[in-house]
Design an enzyme around this catalytic site. Structure first.
Site, short mmCIF file in Angstrom:
data_model
loop_
_atom_site.label_atom_id
_atom_site.label_comp_id
_atom_site.label_asym_id
_atom_site.label_seq_id
_atom_site.Cartn_x
_atom_site.Cartn_y
_atom_site.Cartn_z
N ARG A 134 -12.15 -34.03 -19.00
CA ARG A 134 -11.36 -33.19 -18.55
C ARG A 134 -11.77 -31.96 -17.74
NH1 ARG A 134 -8.84 -32.80 -24.58
NH2 ARG A 134 -7.15 -34.39 -24.50
N THR A 154 -9.06 -29.38 -24.74
CA THR A 154 -7.73 -29.83 -24.15
C THR A 154 -7.47 -29.03 -22.89
OG1 THR A 154 -7.29 -29.79 -26.66
CG2 THR A 154 -5.39 -29.42 -25.02
N ARG A 213 -14.46 -37.20 -28.65
CA ARG A 213 -13.89 -35.71 -28.40
C ARG A 213 -15.13 -34.87 -27.66
NH1 ARG A 213 -8.98 -35.01 -29.31
NH2 ARG A 213 -9.43 -33.04 -29.94
N HIS A 219 -5.94 -38.67 -24.10
CA HIS A 219 -5.91 -38.41 -25.75
C HIS A 219 -6.91 -39.26 -26.49
CE1 HIS A 219 -4.05 -38.02 -29.74
NE2 HIS A 219 -4.45 -39.15 -29.83
#
Length: 141
Positions: free
Chosen positions: A104, A93, A87, A117
């Site tokens: 990301r 996100t 994570r 994901h």
């Protein structure tokens, strides 16, 4: 010391952009091991079932559409505190909110094409891994 499994999905934008190796480098550099990996083309029903917890969210249909727009790579990762560690290397996100040095933050294009994901808890990791893999495909001692 908690050795854990977690699920990773490299989304269709990763495959379209031919950057599977680039994403895998982030994973491997974090110390996590990729112990199982396969490429799949999700059906609409599979994507809907996998993301059922988001069914009442405004973005649900867009998420399902994105996840069925091309092949995905599903992976089982293994390592020390794997869920939390993955994570952290994924980042927020929304790529606009993700720190540099995260998957990301460095390579995702948008909130819709946010690259990966990752399971958000140990309990969900177990459920999500079993959605895609039989135990014999990822058992690691």
């Amino acid at each position: 010391m908690n050795m854990e499994y977690t699920l990773s999905i490299l989304k269709p934008d990763v495959i379209k952009r031919n950057i599977i190796g680039k994403v895998n480098t982030y994973i491997e550099n974090s110390g996590l091991k990729i112990i199982a990996q396969k490429t799949l083309l999700l059906t609409k029903v599979q994507a809907e079932n996998f993301y059922i917890i988001h069914k009442d969210r405004a973005y649900y249909q867009s998420l399902v559409q994105n996840m069925t727009s091309g092949p995905v790579v599903v992976q089982v990762l293994y390592g020390l505190n794997a869920v939390k560690k993955y994570r952290e290397i994924i980042g927020a996100t929304n790529p606009c909110d993700a720190k540099k040095g995260t998957i990301r933050g460095d390579i995702a294009k948008s909130i819709d094409e946010n690259t990966v994901h990752g399971s958000d808890s140990l309990e969900n990791a177990d459920i999500e891994i079993k959605f895609f893999f039989a135990l014999i495909e990822y058992a690691y001692l």
